[in-house]
Design a protein around this motif. Structure first.
Motif, mmCIF file in Angstrom:
data_model
loop_
_atom_site.group_PDB
_atom_site.id
_atom_site.type_symbol
_atom_site.label_atom_id
_atom_site.label_comp_id
_atom_site.label_asym_id
_atom_site.label_seq_id
_atom_site.Cartn_x
_atom_site.Cartn_y
_atom_site.Cartn_z
ATOM 1 N N GLY A 192 -27.457 50.321 4.282
ATOM 2 C CA GLY A 192 -27.470 49.039 5.001
ATOM 3 C C GLY A 192 -26.373 49.029 6.044
ATOM 4 N N PHE A 193 -26.090 47.864 6.590
ATOM 5 C CA PHE A 193 -25.127 47.772 7.688
ATOM 6 C C PHE A 193 -23.748 48.311 7.299
ATOM 7 C CE2 PHE A 193 -21.788 45.538 10.009
ATOM 8 C CZ PHE A 193 -22.136 45.882 11.305
ATOM 9 N N TRP A 194 -23.280 47.947 6.092
ATOM 10 C CA TRP A 194 -21.884 48.253 5.751
ATOM 11 C C TRP A 194 -21.666 49.634 5.161
ATOM 12 C CZ3 TRP A 194 -18.562 45.110 7.877
ATOM 13 C CH2 TRP A 194 -18.924 43.799 8.114
ATOM 14 N N ARG A 195 -22.659 50.125 4.407
ATOM 15 C CA ARG A 195 -22.456 51.381 3.682
ATOM 16 C C ARG A 195 -23.753 52.190 3.654
ATOM 17 N NH1 ARG A 195 -18.091 50.734 4.727
ATOM 18 N NH2 ARG A 195 -16.299 50.144 3.465
ATOM 19 N N PRO A 196 -23.654 53.530 3.520
ATOM 20 C CA PRO A 196 -24.873 54.350 3.503
ATOM 21 C C PRO A 196 -25.627 54.264 2.172
ATOM 22 C CG PRO A 196 -22.896 55.726 3.364
ATOM 23 C CD PRO A 196 -22.417 54.328 3.543
ATOM 24 N N ASP A 197 -24.962 53.724 1.130
ATOM 25 C CA ASP A 197 -25.610 53.594 -0.182
ATOM 26 C C ASP A 197 -25.598 52.121 -0.601
ATOM 27 O OD1 ASP A 197 -25.936 56.424 -0.498
ATOM 28 O OD2 ASP A 197 -23.756 56.495 -0.788
ATOM 29 N N SER A 198 -26.272 51.837 -1.714
ATOM 30 C CA SER A 198 -26.397 50.448 -2.172
ATOM 31 C C SER A 198 -25.022 49.755 -2.248
ATOM 32 C CB SER A 198 -27.032 50.423 -3.568
ATOM 33 O OG SER A 198 -28.317 50.984 -3.471
ATOM 34 N N HIS A 199 -24.986 48.504 -1.841
ATOM 35 C CA HIS A 199 -23.708 47.771 -1.891
ATOM 36 C C HIS A 199 -23.958 46.271 -1.953
ATOM 37 C CE1 HIS A 199 -24.805 48.432 2.340
ATOM 38 N NE2 HIS A 199 -24.307 47.235 2.581
ATOM 39 N N ARG A 213 -10.527 31.231 13.408
ATOM 40 C CA ARG A 213 -11.527 31.411 12.343
ATOM 41 C C ARG A 213 -11.454 32.832 11.813
ATOM 42 N NH1 ARG A 213 -16.328 28.191 11.914
ATOM 43 N NH2 ARG A 213 -17.197 30.035 10.901
ATOM 44 N N ALA A 214 -11.941 33.016 10.596
ATOM 45 C CA ALA A 214 -12.061 34.377 10.051
ATOM 46 C C ALA A 214 -13.438 34.548 9.438
ATOM 47 C CB ALA A 214 -11.008 34.620 8.975
ATOM 48 N N ASP A 215 -14.078 35.672 9.738
ATOM 49 C CA ASP A 215 -15.296 36.064 9.036
ATOM 50 C C ASP A 215 -14.870 37.193 8.107
ATOM 51 O OD1 ASP A 215 -16.684 34.372 10.733
ATOM 52 O OD2 ASP A 215 -17.068 35.958 12.190
ATOM 53 N N GLN A 216 -15.049 37.000 6.814
ATOM 54 C CA GLN A 216 -14.591 38.026 5.864
ATOM 55 C C GLN A 216 -15.769 38.622 5.090
ATOM 56 O OE1 GLN A 216 -10.864 38.037 3.308
ATOM 57 N NE2 GLN A 216 -12.365 37.343 1.805
ATOM 58 N N TYR A 217 -15.781 39.933 4.962
ATOM 59 C CA TYR A 217 -16.855 40.638 4.254
ATOM 60 C C TYR A 217 -16.211 41.527 3.191
ATOM 61 C CZ TYR A 217 -19.008 39.192 8.599
ATOM 62 O OH TYR A 217 -19.422 38.435 9.668
ATOM 63 N N VAL A 218 -16.464 41.208 1.929
ATOM 64 C CA VAL A 218 -15.957 42.030 0.829
ATOM 65 C C VAL A 218 -17.098 42.979 0.448
ATOM 66 C CG1 VAL A 218 -15.117 42.014 -1.546
ATOM 67 C CG2 VAL A 218 -14.467 40.168 0.025
ATOM 68 N N ILE A 219 -16.838 44.258 0.501
ATOM 69 C CA ILE A 219 -17.914 45.241 0.318
ATOM 70 C C ILE A 219 -17.668 46.013 -0.978
ATOM 71 C CG2 ILE A 219 -19.164 47.140 1.423
ATOM 72 C CD1 ILE A 219 -17.428 46.082 3.986
ATOM 73 N N ILE A 220 -18.620 45.894 -1.877
ATOM 74 C CA ILE A 220 -18.482 46.532 -3.192
ATOM 75 C C ILE A 220 -19.615 47.534 -3.336
ATOM 76 C CG2 ILE A 220 -18.464 46.099 -5.694
ATOM 77 C CD1 ILE A 220 -17.690 43.105 -4.798
ATOM 78 N N ASP A 221 -19.247 48.804 -3.514
ATOM 79 C CA ASP A 221 -20.289 49.814 -3.746
ATOM 80 C C ASP A 221 -19.933 50.591 -5.005
ATOM 81 O OD1 ASP A 221 -18.287 51.491 -2.946
ATOM 82 O OD2 ASP A 221 -19.229 52.100 -1.064
ATOM 83 N N ASN A 222 -20.489 51.778 -5.158
ATOM 84 C CA ASN A 222 -20.238 52.521 -6.396
ATOM 85 C C ASN A 222 -18.919 53.265 -6.409
ATOM 86 O OD1 ASN A 222 -22.344 51.859 -8.142
ATOM 87 N ND2 ASN A 222 -23.772 53.026 -6.863
ATOM 88 N N SER A 223 -18.160 53.193 -5.299
ATOM 89 C CA SER A 223 -16.877 53.894 -5.288
ATOM 90 C C SER A 223 -15.829 53.044 -6.018
ATOM 91 C CB SER A 223 -16.442 54.172 -3.853
ATOM 92 O OG SER A 223 -16.189 52.950 -3.215
ATOM 93 N N GLU A 224 -14.660 53.622 -6.196
ATOM 94 C CA GLU A 224 -13.575 52.946 -6.918
ATOM 95 C C GLU A 224 -13.033 51.768 -6.124
ATOM 96 O OE1 GLU A 224 -11.517 54.580 -9.881
ATOM 97 O OE2 GLU A 224 -13.694 54.768 -10.134
#
Ligand SMILES: C[S@@+](CC[C@H](N)C(=O)[O-])C[C@H]1O[C@@H](n2cnc3c(N)ncnc32)[C@H](O)[C@@H]1O
Length: 277
Positions: A192-199, A213-224
């Motif tokens: 997807g947009f943020w990562r090459p694998d599911s997130h 203003r702030a736009d914040q995106y917390v991205i959680i994938d299978n990495s640590e």
């Protein structure tokens, strides 16, 4: 478990930095380059029809005969740079997306355009009286925090020759009139947009005092590691932008509604500024 997530769910401190790259990230930059090159998208660059109008306007108010040397700060893949080169300017494009600069260089090589591209943070420039015209387009200026905006204005002022002009655009409070704070999350299965694998992405939009203003995106994938991308925007009124410009040494400025020279009107969502050294 909640303890683990709390740091990512709290409002970030003003101007808190991202924990990872955005424009220069190996994966995100692929999507951004596609967005720049799509003539109809407004994601990374404005629509290409607008860019044509913008270049025509810039070369009309600051013609290459009087302003021969131009620098484009945050030039992306060179959409403005190439068009301005064809208008007759001697152009330098600076950007810290390696992918965009590599694309721009390759295009210039194929077309035999004599353009200088630099893979560099524009906050690190140190020119003295080098350019007659500097541009920074698509409201990138407001993404910098207070100290960096001041640094950038002073560096651009130094980089310009006497009588030089800095053309840049910013958002106004009208761009955010009906946009409050908001929070949402989405799961991307596969690339997807943020990562090459599911997130999973936890997205939040925060409002601060002082037109920020702030736009914040917390991205959680299978990495640590959990990554947090924060995109800040400081937006302006005519009075506040003029104040910052005068403090940085500019003599004055004309204000337009956008980067194609539309006249400014109260209610305009953007402002384009032509500031004079
Ligand atoms: C919104 S895009 C606009 C690109 C281009 N001006 C256009 O309108 O097509 C912002 C660009 O600025 C670049 N950028 C952001 N911060 C930068 C920095 N500190 N130094 C150099 N480039 C930067 C990004 O990599 C991206 O290409």
């Amino acid at each position: 478990m909640l303890e683990l997530f709390l740091p990512y769910l709290r409002r970030p401190n003003l101007c808190e930095e991202s924990t990872c790259k955005f424009w220069d990230d190996e994966h995100i930059s692929k999507g951004m380059l596609e967005a720049h090159l799509d003539p109809h998208q407004e994601g990374a660059s404005r629509k290409h029809s607008f860019i044509e109008e913008s270049v025509a306007w810039i070369s009309n108010i600051c013609p290459p005969q009087c302003y021969p040397k131009l620098v484009d700060l945050g030039c992306g893949p060179g959409l403005y740079v190439e068009r301005l080169f064809k208008k007759g300017y001697k152009v330098t494009g600076i950007d810290f997306s390696q992918r965009s600069i590599a694309y721009a260089e390759e295009e210039a090589r194929k077309k035999d355009y004599n353009i200088e591209y630099l893979y560099k943070n524009y906050l690190d420039i140190n020119y003295k009286n080098e350019f007659n015209l500097a541009i920074m387009i698509y409201c990138d200026f407001g993404a910098l925090c207070d100290k960096s905006r001041n640094t950038l204005l002073r560096k651009v002022h130094d980089a310009l020759s006497d009588g030089g002009v800095f053309i840049f655009d910013v958002f106004t409070p009208h761009n955010y009139k009906d946009k409050g704070e908001s929070f949402k999350w989405y799961l991307n299965e596969g690339s997807g947009f943020w990562r090459p694998d599911s997130h999973l992405c936890l997205e939040a939009h925060y409002i601060y005092e002082n037109n920020t203003r702030a736009d914040q995106y917390v991205i959680i994938d299978n990495s640590e590691k959990v990554d947090v991308v924060r995109v800040w925007d400081h937006y302006y009124t005519r009075e506040t932008i003029l104040k910052e410009l005068l403090e940085a040494g500019f003599k004055g400025a004309e204000i337009y509604g956008d980067a194609s020279g539309t006249p400014y009107f109260i209610g305009s969502k953007t402002m384009c500024i032509a500031a004079h050294k």
